[in-house]
Design an enzyme around this catalytic site. Structure first.
Site, PDB file in Angstrom:
ATOM      1  N   HIS A 157     -15.716   7.886   0.996  1.00  0.00           N
ATOM      2  CA  HIS A 157     -15.864   8.167   2.434  1.00  0.00           C
ATOM      3  C   HIS A 157     -14.598   7.794   3.217  1.00  0.00           C
ATOM      4  O   HIS A 157     -14.662   7.474   4.398  1.00  0.00           O
ATOM      5  CB  HIS A 157     -17.072   7.432   3.024  1.00  0.00           C
ATOM      6  CG  HIS A 157     -18.341   7.633   2.272  1.00  0.00           C
ATOM      7  ND1 HIS A 157     -19.126   8.755   2.406  1.00  0.00           N
ATOM      8  CD2 HIS A 157     -18.946   6.858   1.329  1.00  0.00           C
ATOM      9  CE1 HIS A 157     -20.178   8.667   1.602  1.00  0.00           C
ATOM     10  NE2 HIS A 157     -20.087   7.522   0.933  1.00  0.00           N
ATOM     11  N   LYS A 285      10.752  11.317  12.932  1.00  0.00           N
ATOM     12  CA  LYS A 285       9.770  12.005  12.105  1.00  0.00           C
ATOM     13  C   LYS A 285      10.316  12.377  10.731  1.00  0.00           C
ATOM     14  O   LYS A 285      11.469  12.758  10.577  1.00  0.00           O
ATOM     15  CB  LYS A 285       9.271  13.280  12.807  1.00  0.00           C
ATOM     16  CG  LYS A 285       8.500  13.035  14.088  1.00  0.00           C
ATOM     17  CD  LYS A 285       7.189  12.317  13.834  1.00  0.00           C
ATOM     18  CE  LYS A 285       6.201  13.164  13.074  1.00  0.00           C
ATOM     19  NZ  LYS A 285       5.796  14.374  13.806  1.00  0.00           N
TER      20      LYS A 285
END
Length: 466
Positions: A157, A285
């Site tokens: 999960h 980035k």
């Protein structure tokens, strides 16, 4: 404009817009090598059966060879005005060798011709894709072998669950890809089982063809036993597309892991600069574009598979023009998987793992809580009581910003007198991994054993390729 093969029946030329709509040369020209291979074997069979002369056969084979040479050298280019690749080859051949070229199509239809060409082409493509999958498996095995002791959280999960190693995680994808390899090999074996050449348009021919000869020479086990089936099904395209879609699904799942693992929130790995991109506005980035594109292209391949399924679902026997749509879909699926495999393999080969970050995440996730509960159970406490007590300990640790390993023995005894000094060995993350000795588990020995088994399967695959 290239001459229509059916001009004798018609009193006027086909509208140019219909020609453009009907033409497949734009995408089926990539089958030209396979088309000429099939034509060469067909000509040899016709001569062997006395249907055409040996001289005509020699002229045809020589003419086909000259076309192949001129295409390779650039002296000849495929005519975009030709309706399809089969028409281009036949008309080019006839222009070069005269009437002998017109005899090549004896006992054959474009229906069985294209059914043959696409099988031969997809066989070649399947072997290429299998080789690329094997390359990726080798890289993953190598990386797994380098990380048998790199403890990280295993997830369910997307929540930290139990300790594993990075090598163990990578080997999960190895087994997925090895099953993909089996799917490709199995689909190709069925593709090679039956040769459609000689089925004619749908009902065979009155000529005394030797279909067994053409099947054997073209690498098939036998001729298609039913001429209608030989020209009217594309289940082999669908099966290969399904194998491609399944493999893309596995690559997409791996890509999602890579995207998470290289984010600052995880930082388990770092991708090489050569396989990332930057931002036009944000200088910090370093984007995992390769994996994001693989994730996106997976949906595209699913679309190709769906195109083939929907195309075939309502077609009556035998050939229908709808089936011309098979090539664009299956070729796109092949090209997409090939591009993804050629890109992700070197990307993974050059990525850097960050085991210290994995270990920190493992410690913070209380992924040794199950081991703590198991420890108490082995000391005599019922498992459900041990489960509840360990849950309380985790809750207390969270409130105090601690992890289980940081509790002192006195603090542990405050929860239960069953705790002794050996608890620290029991909840050590490395020991937690190494203690899971069940077959297929995350121990270093297990991962190494998996690598050996995977490499043996690759060796078996290589041997089967001849």
């Amino acid at each position: 404009m290239a001459e229509q093969l059916w001009k004798g029946r018609f009193s006027k030329a086909v509208d140019s817009r219909v020609n453009d709509f009907n033409s497949s040369i734009r995408f089926d020209q990539r089958m030209i090598a396979q088309d000429m291979k099939g034509s060469g074997v067909h000509a040899a069979m016709l001569a062997r059966q006395g249907i055409i002369s040996e001289q005509d056969c020699e002229a045809i084979l020589s003419g086909l060879a000259s076309i192949a040479d001129d295409l390779a050298s650039g002296a000849l280019e495929i005519d975009p005005a030709a309706e399809d690749v089969h028409t281009f080859v036949e008309q080019t051949l006839t222009a070069r060798i005269g009437d002998a070229g017109k005899r090549l199509h004896t006992g054959r239809s474009r229906n069985d011709q294209v059914a043959l060409d696409i099988r031969l082409t997809l066989r070649d493509y399947s072997h290429t894709l299998q080789g690329l999958i094997a390359d990726l498996v080798r890289v993953l095995c190598k990386k797994a072998g380098e990380n048998t002791a790199s403890v990280m959280p295993g997830y369910t999960h997307l929540q930290r669950a139990q300790p594993i190693t990075f090598g163990h995680a990578l080997m999960a994808y190895v087994w997925m890809l090895l099953r993909d390899l089996e799917r490709f090999a199995d689909a190709t074996r069925r593709m090679d089982a039956q040769c459609p050449l000689g089925s004619g348009a749908l009902a065979g021919t009155t000529y005394p063809l030797d279909r067994q000869f053409t099947a054997e020479k073209l690498g098939f086990a036998a001729p298609c036993p039913n001429s209608l089936d030989g020209v009217s099904d594309r289940d082999f395209c669908i099966e290969l597309a399904a194998a491609i879609a399944t493999c893309m699904m596995h690559l997409s799942r791996l890509s999602e892991e890579i995207i998470l693992w290289c984010s600052w929130e995880f930082k388990f790995i770092e991708l090489d600069d050569a396989f990332t991109t930057g931002s036009s506005i944000m200088p910090q980035k370093k984007n995992p574009d390769v994996t994001e594109l693989i994730r996106g292209k997976t949906g595209r391949v699913y679309g190709d598979l769906n195109t083939l399924l929907v195309m075939m679902k309502g077609i009556p026997l035998a050939y229908n023009k709808d089936m011309q749509e098979d090539k664009e879909a299956i070729f796109d699926a092949v090209d997409t998987l090939e591009l993804c495999l050629k890109t992700i393999t070197p990307m993974l080969d050059t990525m850097r793992t960050l085991p210290a970050n994995m270990r920190r995440a493992a410690a913070k996730g209380f992924i040794n809580a199950t081991d703590c509960a198991d420890y108490l159970t082995k000391k005599g406490m019922p498992f459900r009581d041990a489960y509840k007590l360990t849950g309380c300990m985790v809750s207390d640790c969270i409130a105090k910003d601690k992890v289980l390993e940081e509790l002192t023995l006195d603090q542990l005894k405050g929860y239960s007198d069953l705790f002794e000094e050996d608890i620290f060995q029991a909840i050590d993350l490395v020991n937690c991994c190494e203690g899971r000795t069940s077959y297929g588990g995350p121990t270093a020995a297990s991962v190494c054993s998996q690598i050996e088994l995977a490499e043996a399967k690759l060796a078996d695959w290589e041997e089967a390729q001849g």
